[in-house]
Design a protein around this motif. Structure first.
Motif, PDB file in Angstrom:
ATOM      1  N   SER A  71      41.974  45.240  69.839  1.00 57.72           N
ATOM      2  CA  SER A  71      42.945  45.651  70.848  1.00 57.72           C
ATOM      3  C   SER A  71      44.235  46.213  70.246  1.00 57.72           C
ATOM      4  CB  SER A  71      43.284  44.475  71.760  1.00 57.72           C
ATOM      5  OG  SER A  71      43.794  43.390  71.003  1.00 57.72           O
ATOM      6  N   VAL A  72      44.501  45.933  68.972  1.00 54.38           N
ATOM      7  CA  VAL A  72      45.744  46.401  68.357  1.00 54.38           C
ATOM      8  C   VAL A  72      45.497  47.301  67.146  1.00 54.38           C
ATOM      9  CG1 VAL A  72      46.897  44.313  69.130  1.00 54.38           C
ATOM     10  CG2 VAL A  72      46.053  44.450  66.780  1.00 54.38           C
ATOM     11  N   LYS A  73      44.261  47.436  66.732  1.00 48.97           N
ATOM     12  CA  LYS A  73      43.946  48.226  65.539  1.00 48.97           C
ATOM     13  C   LYS A  73      44.407  49.666  65.727  1.00 48.97           C
ATOM     14  CE  LYS A  73      40.097  47.032  63.828  1.00 48.97           C
ATOM     15  NZ  LYS A  73      38.645  46.841  63.592  1.00 48.97           N
ATOM     16  N   GLY A  74      45.102  50.179  64.706  1.00 47.83           N
ATOM     17  CA  GLY A  74      45.623  51.537  64.775  1.00 47.83           C
ATOM     18  C   GLY A  74      47.007  51.641  65.379  1.00 47.83           C
ATOM     19  N   ARG A  75      47.467  50.571  66.014  1.00 51.01           N
ATOM     20  CA  ARG A  75      48.806  50.575  66.611  1.00 51.01           C
ATOM     21  C   ARG A  75      49.734  49.572  65.925  1.00 51.01           C
ATOM     22  NH1 ARG A  75      49.549  48.880  71.615  1.00 51.01           N
ATOM     23  NH2 ARG A  75      47.737  47.451  71.632  1.00 51.01           N
ATOM     24  N   PHE A  76      49.196  48.442  65.522  1.00 52.87           N
ATOM     25  CA  PHE A  76      49.984  47.392  64.875  1.00 52.87           C
ATOM     26  C   PHE A  76      49.676  47.366  63.381  1.00 52.87           C
ATOM     27  CE2 PHE A  76      50.388  44.347  68.790  1.00 52.87           C
ATOM     28  CZ  PHE A  76      50.898  45.407  69.532  1.00 52.87           C
ATOM     29  N   THR A  77      50.692  47.010  62.602  1.00 49.87           N
ATOM     30  CA  THR A  77      50.518  46.866  61.151  1.00 49.87           C
ATOM     31  C   THR A  77      51.103  45.547  60.709  1.00 49.87           C
ATOM     32  OG1 THR A  77      50.654  49.262  60.830  1.00 49.87           O
ATOM     33  CG2 THR A  77      50.972  47.861  58.901  1.00 49.87           C
ATOM     34  N   ILE A  78      50.290  44.744  60.014  1.00 50.93           N
ATOM     35  CA  ILE A  78      50.761  43.480  59.472  1.00 50.93           C
ATOM     36  C   ILE A  78      51.038  43.663  57.987  1.00 50.93           C
ATOM     37  CG2 ILE A  78      48.445  42.591  58.959  1.00 50.93           C
ATOM     38  CD1 ILE A  78      49.479  39.810  59.842  1.00 50.93           C
ATOM     39  N   SER A  79      52.112  43.041  57.513  1.00 48.12           N
ATOM     40  CA  SER A  79      52.454  43.122  56.102  1.00 48.12           C
ATOM     41  C   SER A  79      53.228  41.860  55.726  1.00 48.12           C
ATOM     42  CB  SER A  79      53.294  44.371  55.807  1.00 48.12           C
ATOM     43  OG  SER A  79      54.515  44.332  56.529  1.00 48.12           O
ATOM     44  N   ARG A  80      53.423  41.663  54.409  1.00 43.51           N
ATOM     45  CA  ARG A  80      54.214  40.514  53.990  1.00 43.51           C
ATOM     46  C   ARG A  80      55.010  40.882  52.754  1.00 43.51           C
ATOM     47  NH1 ARG A  80      49.970  35.772  53.085  1.00 43.51           N
ATOM     48  NH2 ARG A  80      51.903  34.616  52.713  1.00 43.51           N
ATOM     49  N   ASP A  81      56.044  40.104  52.477  1.00 43.34           N
ATOM     50  CA  ASP A  81      56.920  40.400  51.344  1.00 43.34           C
ATOM     51  C   ASP A  81      56.315  39.865  50.057  1.00 43.34           C
ATOM     52  OD1 ASP A  81      59.353  37.717  51.263  1.00 43.34           O
ATOM     53  OD2 ASP A  81      57.255  37.690  51.829  1.00 43.34           O
ATOM     54  N   ASN A  82      56.894  40.272  48.924  1.00 39.44           N
ATOM     55  CA  ASN A  82      56.350  39.880  47.626  1.00 39.44           C
ATOM     56  C   ASN A  82      56.450  38.378  47.384  1.00 39.44           C
ATOM     57  OD1 ASN A  82      55.653  42.498  46.975  1.00 39.44           O
ATOM     58  ND2 ASN A  82      57.620  42.935  46.015  1.00 39.44           N
ATOM     59  N   ALA A  83      57.420  37.735  47.979  1.00 42.45           N
ATOM     60  CA  ALA A  83      57.577  36.294  47.804  1.00 42.45           C
ATOM     61  C   ALA A  83      56.560  35.505  48.609  1.00 42.45           C
ATOM     62  CB  ALA A  83      58.987  35.870  48.209  1.00 42.45           C
ATOM     63  N   LYS A  84      55.807  36.199  49.466  1.00 40.00           N
ATOM     64  CA  LYS A  84      54.725  35.600  50.266  1.00 40.00           C
ATOM     65  C   LYS A  84      55.247  34.581  51.268  1.00 40.00           C
ATOM     66  CE  LYS A  84      52.211  37.941  47.433  1.00 40.00           C
ATOM     67  NZ  LYS A  84      51.858  39.325  47.799  1.00 40.00           N
ATOM     68  N   THR A  85      56.535  34.721  51.642  1.00 41.80           N
ATOM     69  CA  THR A  85      57.074  33.790  52.620  1.00 41.80           C
ATOM     70  C   THR A  85      57.375  34.432  53.964  1.00 41.80           C
ATOM     71  OG1 THR A  85      59.322  34.175  51.799  1.00 41.80           O
ATOM     72  CG2 THR A  85      58.115  32.305  50.854  1.00 41.80           C
ATOM     73  N   THR A  86      57.339  35.749  54.021  1.00 37.92           N
ATOM     74  CA  THR A  86      57.647  36.435  55.266  1.00 37.92           C
ATOM     75  C   THR A  86      56.508  37.376  55.643  1.00 37.92           C
ATOM     76  OG1 THR A  86      60.008  36.365  54.783  1.00 37.92           O
ATOM     77  CG2 THR A  86      59.289  37.887  56.491  1.00 37.92           C
ATOM     78  N   VAL A  87      56.100  37.308  56.890  1.00 38.55           N
ATOM     79  CA  VAL A  87      55.094  38.224  57.408  1.00 38.55           C
ATOM     80  C   VAL A  87      55.724  39.049  58.520  1.00 38.55           C
ATOM     81  CG1 VAL A  87      54.157  36.603  59.129  1.00 38.55           C
ATOM     82  CG2 VAL A  87      52.715  38.437  58.231  1.00 38.55           C
ATOM     83  N   TYR A  88      55.338  40.305  58.584  1.00 35.56           N
ATOM     84  CA  TYR A  88      55.871  41.217  59.572  1.00 35.56           C
ATOM     85  C   TYR A  88      54.732  41.739  60.460  1.00 35.56           C
ATOM     86  CZ  TYR A  88      59.630  41.313  56.119  1.00 35.56           C
ATOM     87  OH  TYR A  88      60.604  40.957  55.237  1.00 35.56           O
ATOM     88  N   LEU A  89      55.084  42.081  61.673  1.00 34.13           N
ATOM     89  CA  LEU A  89      54.141  42.756  62.557  1.00 34.13           C
ATOM     90  C   LEU A  89      54.869  43.963  63.148  1.00 34.13           C
ATOM     91  CD1 LEU A  89      51.240  42.603  63.719  1.00 34.13           C
ATOM     92  CD2 LEU A  89      52.269  41.597  65.784  1.00 34.13           C
ATOM     93  N   GLN A  90      54.529  45.134  62.634  1.00 37.62           N
ATOM     94  CA  GLN A  90      55.091  46.364  63.168  1.00 37.62           C
ATOM     95  C   GLN A  90      54.223  46.793  64.339  1.00 37.62           C
ATOM     96  OE1 GLN A  90      57.919  48.303  62.251  1.00 37.62           O
ATOM     97  NE2 GLN A  90      57.365  49.296  64.179  1.00 37.62           N
TER      98      GLN A  90
END
Length: 118
Positions: A59-78
């Motif tokens: 349902s979100v593929k192609g519209r949402f992007t998940i990523s995380r920082d190098n410290a592996k403590t923060t995840v983002y959802l664009q």
């Protein structure tokens, strides 16, 4: 134990964008996002591991992007090209292992509201 704190929710117009963030109290292997709309069950959205696994719900593929920082403590959802059906409370989820797509870990954030409306 891991504490998760989400931020970035709010009101956005259809077709617009929003960035959600989730800060963990320590580095952790798997981080992901779930969402729950009023009157519906909690739904898996996306997940990412430190080993490079990245998966999305259809349902979100192609519209949402998940990523995380190098410290592996923060995840983002664009969130891009949002739709009214994306309206929900979005929850951050984390796990010290990989259980497979859509299977939640034991740690949850408090949730952040996303409303898509004109």
């Amino acid at each position: 134990q891991v504490q998760l704190v989400e931020s970035g929710g709010g009101l956005v117009q259809p077709g617009g964008s929003l960035l959600l963030s989730c800060l963990a109290s320590r580095g952790i292997f798997t981080m992901g996002w779930y969402r729950q709309a009023p009157g519906k069950q909690r739904e898996w959205v996306a997940a990412i591991t430190t080993s490079g696994i990245i998966v999305y719900a259809d349902s979100v593929k192609g519209r949402f992007t998940i990523s995380r920082d190098n410290a592996k403590t923060t995840v983002y959802l664009q969130m891009n090209s949002v739709k009214p059906e994306d309206t929900a409370v979005y929850y951050c989820n984390a796990d010290d292992t990989w259980r497979g797509r859509s299977l939640p870990g034991p740690y949850w954030g408090q949730g952040t509201q996303v409303t898509v409306s004109s």
